[in-house]
Design an enzyme around this catalytic site. Structure first.
Site, mmCIF file in Angstrom:
data_model
loop_
_atom_site.group_PDB
_atom_site.id
_atom_site.type_symbol
_atom_site.label_atom_id
_atom_site.label_comp_id
_atom_site.label_asym_id
_atom_site.label_seq_id
_atom_site.Cartn_x
_atom_site.Cartn_y
_atom_site.Cartn_z
ATOM 1 N N ASN A 62 0.863 -1.219 0.183
ATOM 2 C CA ASN A 62 -0.002 0.122 0.008
ATOM 3 C C ASN A 62 0.707 1.249 -0.100
ATOM 4 O OD1 ASN A 62 0.453 -0.950 2.593
ATOM 5 N ND2 ASN A 62 -1.143 0.130 3.529
ATOM 6 N N GLU A 64 0.339 5.014 0.800
ATOM 7 C CA GLU A 64 -0.517 6.080 1.198
ATOM 8 C C GLU A 64 -0.159 7.502 0.782
ATOM 9 O OE1 GLU A 64 -1.316 5.244 5.440
ATOM 10 O OE2 GLU A 64 -2.327 3.540 4.977
ATOM 11 N N CYS A 73 -4.239 0.542 -2.497
ATOM 12 C CA CYS A 73 -3.784 -0.595 -1.622
ATOM 13 C C CYS A 73 -2.812 -1.499 -2.277
ATOM 14 C CB CYS A 73 -5.405 -1.586 -1.817
ATOM 15 S SG CYS A 73 -6.770 -0.728 -1.002
ATOM 16 N N GLU A 75 -3.127 -4.610 -3.155
ATOM 17 C CA GLU A 75 -3.561 -5.612 -4.137
ATOM 18 C C GLU A 75 -3.388 -4.913 -5.745
ATOM 19 O OE1 GLU A 75 -4.729 -4.962 -1.287
ATOM 20 O OE2 GLU A 75 -6.112 -6.304 -0.685
ATOM 21 N N CYS A 112 -10.418 -4.945 -0.145
ATOM 22 C CA CYS A 112 -11.656 -4.077 -0.303
ATOM 23 C C CYS A 112 -12.207 -4.115 -1.583
ATOM 24 C CB CYS A 112 -10.998 -2.660 -0.278
ATOM 25 S SG CYS A 112 -10.156 -1.855 -1.858
ATOM 26 N N CYS A 115 -10.475 -3.023 -4.922
ATOM 27 C CA CYS A 115 -9.445 -4.366 -5.116
ATOM 28 C C CYS A 115 -9.886 -5.693 -5.754
ATOM 29 C CB CYS A 115 -8.541 -4.656 -4.050
ATOM 30 S SG CYS A 115 -7.481 -3.141 -3.672
HETATM 31 N N1 THU Z 1 -5.141 -1.688 2.593
HETATM 32 C C1 THU Z 1 -4.522 -2.465 1.592
HETATM 33 O O1 THU Z 1 -3.777 -1.991 0.855
HETATM 34 N N2 THU Z 1 -5.289 -3.366 1.259
HETATM 35 C C2 THU Z 1 -6.231 -4.233 1.847
HETATM 36 O O2 THU Z 1 -6.923 -5.424 1.522
HETATM 37 C C3 THU Z 1 -6.960 -3.290 2.771
HETATM 38 C C4 THU Z 1 -6.581 -1.881 3.185
HETATM 39 C C5 THU Z 1 -4.487 -0.348 3.034
HETATM 40 C C6 THU Z 1 -5.125 0.771 2.316
HETATM 41 C C7 THU Z 1 -4.716 1.827 3.387
HETATM 42 O O3 THU Z 1 -3.222 2.099 2.896
HETATM 43 C C8 THU Z 1 -4.469 0.714 4.726
HETATM 44 O O4 THU Z 1 -4.530 -0.464 4.220
HETATM 45 C C9 THU Z 1 -5.690 1.062 5.861
HETATM 46 O O5 THU Z 1 -6.626 0.733 5.104
#
Ligand code: THU
Length: 160
Positions: A62, A64, A73, A75, A112, A115
């Site tokens: 991920n 951010e 994310c 994925e 999510c 994804c």
């Molecule tokens: N996140 C992912 O990268 N993949 C997931 O399956 C769930 C959430 C990340 C998004 C954000 O950077 C952090 O996790 C918190 O939601």
């Protein structure tokens, strides 16, 4: 009126040692990828590893952003990298893992909705189901395709 029921099949493993070799290696790659996550806001470090049909493994994590919605994310970072760099090669499987401040999450991380939708698109693009491995310290969940994670998905033929 007709009532119908959907059957969602998934497999549950107690630990990484129970997985078949290729799944296990992909989970280890995802765990490694999670170490490079850029998650200064959530402190939730997610890693994804993809095995392509040609055996190649690509990773994502991920990413951010202080403007929260500009982040992505793990994925989709991995999927888009795979599709961008190997546009003619199907995605065979994806492993996803996450670490919080206590280490590897107990409950497997669940992709999510966005994804899942991106996984649907990749399955449709290559006409091949993607095996999905969701890693946690307490258990590991395996799905044989994204249909089980996102039933009733919007698909290319929804546009017809
Ligand atoms: N996140 C992912 O990268 N993949 C997931 O399956 C769930 C959430 C990340 C998004 C954000 O950077 C952090 O996790 C918190 O939601």
């Amino acid at each position: 009126m007709r009532k119908s029921e959907l059957r969602i099949v998934h497999f549950e493993f107690d630990n990484i040692g129970e997985l078949q070799k290729e799944d296990r290696e992909l989970v280890l790659a995802a765990r490694k990828a999670s170490k490079n996550a850029y998650a200064p806001y959530s402190k939730f470090h997610v890693g994804a590893a993809i095995q392509l049909e040609n055996g190649e493994i690509v990773n994502g994590n991920n990413q951010e952003n202080s403007a929260f919605t500009s982040g992505l994310c793990a994925e989709r970072t991995a999927l888009f990298y795979a599709n961008a760099n190997f546009p003619d090669v199907a995605v065979k499987r994806i492993a996803v893992t996450a670490e919080n401040s206590s280490g590897l999450v107990l409950d497997p991380v669940k992709p999510c909705g966005s994804c899942r939708q991106a996984m649907v698109e990749t399955e449709m693009r290559f006409q091949k189901p993607i095996r999905i491995i969701l890693d946690g310290d307490g258990k590991i969940l395996v799905f044989d395709g994204v249909d089980s994670l996102l039933p009733f998905a919007f698909k290319p033929d929804s546009l017809d």
